[in-house]
Design an enzyme around this catalytic site. Structure first.
Site, PDB file in Angstrom:
ATOM      1  N   LYS A  18       0.826  -1.221   0.000  1.00  0.00           N
ATOM      2  CA  LYS A  18       0.000   0.000   0.000  1.00  0.00           C
ATOM      3  C   LYS A  18       0.856   1.266   0.000  1.00  0.00           C
ATOM      4  O   LYS A  18       0.626   2.191  -0.765  1.00  0.00           O
ATOM      5  CB  LYS A  18      -0.936   0.022   1.236  1.00  0.00           C
ATOM      6  CG  LYS A  18      -1.827  -1.194   1.368  1.00  0.00           C
ATOM      7  CD  LYS A  18      -2.677  -1.145   2.618  1.00  0.00           C
ATOM      8  CE  LYS A  18      -1.914  -1.070   3.922  1.00  0.00           C
ATOM      9  NZ  LYS A  18      -1.113  -2.290   4.231  1.00  0.00           N
ATOM     10  N   ARG A  90      -9.003   0.742   9.479  1.00  0.00           N
ATOM     11  CA  ARG A  90      -8.504  -0.604   9.771  1.00  0.00           C
ATOM     12  C   ARG A  90      -9.489  -1.396  10.619  1.00  0.00           C
ATOM     13  O   ARG A  90      -9.204  -2.543  10.964  1.00  0.00           O
ATOM     14  CB  ARG A  90      -7.185  -0.484  10.541  1.00  0.00           C
ATOM     15  CG  ARG A  90      -5.931  -0.854   9.746  1.00  0.00           C
ATOM     16  CD  ARG A  90      -4.759  -0.530  10.636  1.00  0.00           C
ATOM     17  NE  ARG A  90      -3.555  -1.220  10.334  1.00  0.00           N
ATOM     18  CZ  ARG A  90      -2.534  -0.698   9.644  1.00  0.00           C
ATOM     19  NH1 ARG A  90      -2.630   0.486   9.102  1.00  0.00           N
ATOM     20  NH2 ARG A  90      -1.429  -1.384   9.499  1.00  0.00           N
ATOM     21  N   ARG A 129      11.825  -5.706   4.645  1.00  0.00           N
ATOM     22  CA  ARG A 129      11.545  -4.286   4.362  1.00  0.00           C
ATOM     23  C   ARG A 129      12.540  -3.368   5.054  1.00  0.00           C
ATOM     24  O   ARG A 129      12.898  -3.565   6.212  1.00  0.00           O
ATOM     25  CB  ARG A 129      10.123  -3.954   4.832  1.00  0.00           C
ATOM     26  CG  ARG A 129       9.783  -2.486   4.736  1.00  0.00           C
ATOM     27  CD  ARG A 129       8.292  -2.252   4.748  1.00  0.00           C
ATOM     28  NE  ARG A 129       7.678  -2.459   6.044  1.00  0.00           N
ATOM     29  CZ  ARG A 129       6.378  -2.273   6.274  1.00  0.00           C
ATOM     30  NH1 ARG A 129       5.561  -1.896   5.290  1.00  0.00           N
ATOM     31  NH2 ARG A 129       5.888  -2.480   7.476  1.00  0.00           N
ATOM     32  N   ARG A 162      12.233  -1.586  10.581  1.00  0.00           N
ATOM     33  CA  ARG A 162      11.325  -1.251  11.685  1.00  0.00           C
ATOM     34  C   ARG A 162      11.328  -2.380  12.713  1.00  0.00           C
ATOM     35  O   ARG A 162      11.368  -3.542  12.336  1.00  0.00           O
ATOM     36  CB  ARG A 162       9.906  -1.049  11.149  1.00  0.00           C
ATOM     37  CG  ARG A 162       9.655   0.346  10.639  1.00  0.00           C
ATOM     38  CD  ARG A 162       8.367   0.491   9.865  1.00  0.00           C
ATOM     39  NE  ARG A 162       7.196  -0.150  10.455  1.00  0.00           N
ATOM     40  CZ  ARG A 162       6.003  -0.184   9.856  1.00  0.00           C
ATOM     41  NH1 ARG A 162       5.827   0.399   8.686  1.00  0.00           N
ATOM     42  NH2 ARG A 162       4.984  -0.765  10.434  1.00  0.00           N
ATOM     43  N   ARG A 173       0.819  -8.885  13.915  1.00  0.00           N
ATOM     44  CA  ARG A 173       0.154  -7.904  13.045  1.00  0.00           C
ATOM     45  C   ARG A 173      -0.755  -8.601  12.037  1.00  0.00           C
ATOM     46  O   ARG A 173      -1.831  -8.105  11.728  1.00  0.00           O
ATOM     47  CB  ARG A 173       1.191  -7.033  12.337  1.00  0.00           C
ATOM     48  CG  ARG A 173       1.837  -6.046  13.312  1.00  0.00           C
ATOM     49  CD  ARG A 173       3.138  -5.505  12.797  1.00  0.00           C
ATOM     50  NE  ARG A 173       2.974  -4.767  11.567  1.00  0.00           N
ATOM     51  CZ  ARG A 173       3.950  -4.571  10.673  1.00  0.00           C
ATOM     52  NH1 ARG A 173       5.144  -5.079  10.883  1.00  0.00           N
ATOM     53  NH2 ARG A 173       3.725  -3.860   9.610  1.00  0.00           N
TER      54      ARG A 173
HETATM   55  P1  ADP Z   1       1.972  -1.479   7.598  1.00  0.00           P
HETATM   56  O1  ADP Z   1       2.421  -0.468   6.580  1.00  0.00           O
HETATM   57  O2  ADP Z   1       2.993  -2.543   7.730  1.00  0.00           O
HETATM   58  O3  ADP Z   1       0.603  -1.997   7.321  1.00  0.00           O
HETATM   59  P2  ADP Z   1       1.525   0.725   9.342  1.00  0.00           P
HETATM   60  O4  ADP Z   1       2.736   1.577   9.205  1.00  0.00           O
HETATM   61  O5  ADP Z   1       0.338   1.101   8.523  1.00  0.00           O
HETATM   62  O6  ADP Z   1       1.938  -0.776   9.008  1.00  0.00           O
HETATM   63  O7  ADP Z   1       1.073   0.640  10.843  1.00  0.00           O
HETATM   64  C1  ADP Z   1       1.988   0.403  11.887  1.00  0.00           C
HETATM   65  C2  ADP Z   1       1.240   0.322  13.198  1.00  0.00           C
HETATM   66  O8  ADP Z   1       0.572   1.567  13.467  1.00  0.00           O
HETATM   67  C3  ADP Z   1       0.120  -0.725  13.234  1.00  0.00           C
HETATM   68  O9  ADP Z   1       0.601  -2.017  13.571  1.00  0.00           O
HETATM   69  C4  ADP Z   1      -0.794  -0.140  14.316  1.00  0.00           C
HETATM   70  O10 ADP Z   1      -0.285  -0.378  15.629  1.00  0.00           O
HETATM   71  C5  ADP Z   1      -0.698   1.360  14.060  1.00  0.00           C
HETATM   72  N1  ADP Z   1      -1.766   1.832  13.136  1.00  0.00           N
HETATM   73  C6  ADP Z   1      -1.594   2.340  11.888  1.00  0.00           C
HETATM   74  N2  ADP Z   1      -2.775   2.677  11.350  1.00  0.00           N
HETATM   75  C7  ADP Z   1      -3.722   2.375  12.269  1.00  0.00           C
HETATM   76  C8  ADP Z   1      -5.147   2.460  12.295  1.00  0.00           C
HETATM   77  N3  ADP Z   1      -5.849   2.945  11.249  1.00  0.00           N
HETATM   78  N4  ADP Z   1      -5.783   2.036  13.412  1.00  0.00           N
HETATM   79  C9  ADP Z   1      -5.110   1.559  14.476  1.00  0.00           C
HETATM   80  N5  ADP Z   1      -3.781   1.440  14.513  1.00  0.00           N
HETATM   81  C10 ADP Z   1      -3.079   1.836  13.420  1.00  0.00           C
HETATM   82  P1  ADP Z   2       2.386  -1.834   3.189  1.00  0.00           P
HETATM   83  O1  ADP Z   2       2.401  -0.330   3.156  1.00  0.00           O
HETATM   84  O2  ADP Z   2       1.144  -2.424   2.575  1.00  0.00           O
HETATM   85  O3  ADP Z   2       2.659  -2.390   4.546  1.00  0.00           O
HETATM   86  P2  ADP Z   2       4.885  -1.602   1.690  1.00  0.00           P
HETATM   87  O4  ADP Z   2       4.514  -0.742   0.535  1.00  0.00           O
HETATM   88  O5  ADP Z   2       5.691  -0.992   2.769  1.00  0.00           O
HETATM   89  O6  ADP Z   2       3.579  -2.357   2.262  1.00  0.00           O
HETATM   90  O7  ADP Z   2       5.667  -2.869   1.074  1.00  0.00           O
HETATM   91  C1  ADP Z   2       6.161  -3.898   1.931  1.00  0.00           C
HETATM   92  C2  ADP Z   2       7.523  -4.376   1.402  1.00  0.00           C
HETATM   93  O8  ADP Z   2       7.341  -5.082   0.179  1.00  0.00           O
HETATM   94  C3  ADP Z   2       8.532  -3.262   1.092  1.00  0.00           C
HETATM   95  O9  ADP Z   2       9.795  -3.736   1.421  1.00  0.00           O
HETATM   96  C4  ADP Z   2       8.383  -3.054  -0.428  1.00  0.00           C
HETATM   97  O10 ADP Z   2       9.606  -2.615  -1.015  1.00  0.00           O
HETATM   98  C5  ADP Z   2       8.011  -4.451  -0.908  1.00  0.00           C
HETATM   99  N1  ADP Z   2       7.042  -4.457  -2.011  1.00  0.00           N
HETATM  100  C6  ADP Z   2       6.004  -3.605  -2.212  1.00  0.00           C
HETATM  101  N2  ADP Z   2       5.305  -3.944  -3.323  1.00  0.00           N
HETATM  102  C7  ADP Z   2       5.920  -5.050  -3.828  1.00  0.00           C
HETATM  103  C8  ADP Z   2       5.677  -5.871  -4.984  1.00  0.00           C
HETATM  104  N3  ADP Z   2       4.655  -5.629  -5.804  1.00  0.00           N
HETATM  105  N4  ADP Z   2       6.520  -6.911  -5.192  1.00  0.00           N
HETATM  106  C9  ADP Z   2       7.561  -7.165  -4.347  1.00  0.00           C
HETATM  107  N5  ADP Z   2       7.837  -6.421  -3.252  1.00  0.00           N
HETATM  108  C10 ADP Z   2       7.035  -5.376  -2.990  1.00  0.00           C
END
Ligand code: ADP
Ligand code: ADP
Length: 223
Positions: A18, A90, A129, A162, A173
């Site tokens: 995303k 979420r 990542r 992270r 998660r």
């Molecule tokens: P990822 O990109 O791996 O999905 P995020 O960076 O979006 O992770 O989120 C990291 C953490 O921040 C989550 O595990 C949660 O604890 C918190 N968080 C982010 N967005 C929300 C939300 N909309 N509601 C509740 N907690 C959130």
């Molecule tokens: P999210 O925001 O949904 O948690 P990220 O955009 O941070 O996910 O992507 C998670 C990890 O996967 C990052 O290390 C990113 O570089 C990698 N990634 C993202 N999209 C792809 C894809 N289409 N194929 C392979 N790796 C990807």
């Protein structure tokens, strides 16, 4: 694509891509990304009252309580016309609060993009990542490496893994996602806004697929 009034939700499990796609969209089409994770991490780093309350939930792989997130997003969204919501809503309670807010503002969503991705790929993506803590831009040690190991191509600063991308917290998660966020797919299916994307494809192909889907939808709305 005209970016005026484009309001998207990027929905999907942690690691589905995303943030990567939101940043690509922001760059290409000037639709700003609003990442709740990035906003929360900035608050944690600055030690704000919100950051102090959120930290323990984030470290454990749980969601931050809905009331804190909803208040934070109400203040983020007021006065904005276009955006990509990355990581919000979420929970069903957050989705309902978003609906109520957007109705009040007269700002309907354009589309909700669901990133379909399998579990094995999510784990491989999260555990490999690397993130720029200042900008939120991510890389992957294998799938999307930076030009120079440990350094962001754009901003030049260091990139880090992270703490919550460790194998143990990732498992938490993903369990939290299954329980609290996965039901949003059915929630949005009922609204007719949902677009499903094959997030297993390479990054550029996913970008193209999302773009085509959004363009088809904005055209359909205009005609
Ligand atoms: P990822 O990109 O791996 O999905 P995020 O960076 O979006 O992770 O989120 C990291 C953490 O921040 C989550 O595990 C949660 O604890 C918190 N968080 C982010 N967005 C929300 C939300 N909309 N509601 C509740 N907690 C959130
Ligand atoms: P999210 O925001 O949904 O948690 P990220 O955009 O941070 O996910 O992507 C998670 C990890 O996967 C990052 O290390 C990113 O570089 C990698 N990634 C993202 N999209 C792809 C894809 N289409 N194929 C392979 N790796 C990807």
């Amino acid at each position: 694509m005209s970016q005026a009034g484009v309001r998207l939700v990027f929905l999907g499990a942690p690691g589905a891509g995303k943030g990567t796609q939101a940043k690509a969209f922001q760059e290409k089409f000037s639709v700003p990304q609003i990442s709740t994770g990035d906003i929360l991490r900035t608050n944690v780093a600055k030690g704000t009252p919100l950051g102090l309350k959120a930290k323990s939930f984030m470290d454990a792989g749980d969601l931050v309580p809905d009331d804190l997130i909803i208040a934070m997003m109400e203040s983020e969204l007021g006065g904005r016309d276009s955006y990509i919501l990355d990581g919000f809503p979420r929970t069903v309670a957050q989705a309902e609060a978003l609906d109520a807010l957007l109705t009040r503002l007269g700002h309907p969503l354009t589309a909700v993009v669901q990133f379909d991705c399998d579990r094995e790929a999510l784990i491989a993506r999260l555990t490999g990542r690397w993130t720029n803590p200042r900008t939120g831009r991510t890389y992957h040690s294998e799938f999307n490496p930076p030009r120079v190991a440990g350094i962001d191509d754009d901003a030049g600063g260091p990139i880090v893994q992270r703490k919550d991308d460790s194998r143990e917290v990732v498992a938490e998660r993903l369990a939290t996602y299954d329980e609290k966020t996965a039901p949003l797919v059915a929630y949005y299916e009922g609204t007719g806004l949902l677009v499903r994307i094959d997030a297993l494809k390479p990054i550029d192909e996913v970008t193209a697929e999302i773009f085509a889907a959004i363009e088809a939808r904005t055209k359909a709305v205009r005609t």
